[in-house]
Design an enzyme around this catalytic site. Structure first.
Site, short mmCIF file in Angstrom:
data_model
loop_
_atom_site.label_atom_id
_atom_site.label_comp_id
_atom_site.label_asym_id
_atom_site.label_seq_id
_atom_site.Cartn_x
_atom_site.Cartn_y
_atom_site.Cartn_z
N ALA A 64 0.88 -1.18 0.00
CA ALA A 64 0.00 0.00 0.00
C ALA A 64 0.91 1.22 0.00
CB ALA A 64 -0.88 -0.02 1.24
N GLY A 107 0.86 -4.93 0.91
CA GLY A 107 -0.37 -4.99 0.11
C GLY A 107 -0.13 -5.63 -1.25
N GLU A 130 4.91 -5.09 6.90
CA GLU A 130 4.17 -4.03 7.58
C GLU A 130 4.67 -3.77 9.00
OE1 GLU A 130 2.80 -6.47 5.77
OE2 GLU A 130 1.11 -5.69 4.60
#
Ligand code: CO8
Length: 256
Positions: A64, A107, A130
């Site tokens: 992301a 992501g 992450e």
């Protein structure tokens, strides 16, 4: 330049390319919105029998977009409702192949795991980093990874944030096939061509039953399979397929 590029490389095959090379194809809102729209369209377009999703030679997608998230608060994230954009991909009834070169991180790894088949290049890397930026996966990374590779491999990837190579990912069960880097897209497109030539009602029923059955009790999943199996006997393509076999000719499938 659009954030994704749509192409029709062969009959029945839709190729979706992520196109943010300067950001390693990081998934910002514009990319995710465009992806959701493309998958929603593919879901109902009879001309699409199989989807190939790819990035570029360096990166499938590096996660992301951190720039879009860095200063956001929880309520703002809730209001973005991005799960609806992911859902459009997850709910695509057509088979989806991810063709992965380079980075599939965060992501990006989650996006690859939305596919039904993953073809990876030898230099590809899969990871859920992450935790290194203070968060955790939020688009299925804890759950789809767990189901793909089991608790102990998943926990190692999730808690250390360290990526695995394509070969390691293949051994774990996270990748369907590893090929030379230059062969990733040709291999995925050839596979998509094979799938696109199959009776589409059958390929879609297979996808639906495998995914729906995976989290159901075995008896319920087997009942689901049995009903879908029986349903296909009401399709013209089942008659065509079996007659063609008996008449020793190639079948021609209409999706009816
Ligand atoms: N977001 C935003 N920009 C990125 C991202 C990213 N995820 N990844 C790379 N970029 C940008 C860099 O900022 C850089 O931009 P610029 O040139 O303007 O500075 C450009 O891409 C090139 O990147 P690098 O210079 O870092 O290239 P390297 O070859 O040195 O490294 C890496 C490539 C290893 C991919 C490195 O860029 C990296 O580690 N990227 C971040 C990977 C990461 O942490 N991903 C997880 C992000 S969090 C996430 O995905 C949460 C998912 C939750 C889903 C639900 C969403 C609502």
């Amino acid at each position: 330049m659009s954030d994704i590029i749509l192409q029709r490389p062969s009959d029945g095959v839709l190729l979706i390319r992520l196109n943010r090379p300067d950001a390693k194809n990081a998934l910002n809102t514009a990319v995710r919105t465009a992806l959701a729209a493309a998958f929603a369209e593919a879901a109902t377009d009879p001309a699409t029998r199989c989807v190939v999703l790819t990035g570029d030679t360096e990166s499938f997608a590096a996660g992301a977009d951190i720039r879009e998230m860095a200063e956001a608060g929880a309520v703002e994230l809730m209001l973005r409702q991005t799960h609806l954009l992911w859902r459009a991909i997850a709910q695509c009834p057509k088979p989806v192949i991810a063709a992965v070169n380079g980075y599939a991180l965060g992501g990006g790894c989650e996006l690859a795991m939305h596919a039904d088949i993953i073809v990876a290049g030898e230099s590809a890397q899969f990871g859920q980093p992450e935790v290194r930026v203070g968060i955790m996966p939020g688009a299925g990374g804890t759950q789809r990874l767990l189901r793909a590779v089991g608790k102990f491999k998943a926990m190692k990837m999730l808690l250390t944030g360290k990526p695995v190579t394509a070969r390691q990912a293949e051994t774990m069960g996270l990748v369907s096939e590893v090929v030379a880097d230059a062969e990733v897209l040709p291999t995925a497109l050839a596979m998509a061509g094979t799938i696109a030539a199959m009776p589409p009602l059958a390929t879609q029923q297979i996808k639906e039953v495998v995914l729906a059955g995976a989290d159901a009790p075995l008896d319920a999943a087997l009942a689901l399979e049995r009903k879908a199996f029986q349903l296909l006997f009401d399709s013209r393509d089942q008659k065509e397929g079996m007659r063609a076999f008996l008449e020793r000719r190639r079948p021609s499938y209409e999706g009816r």
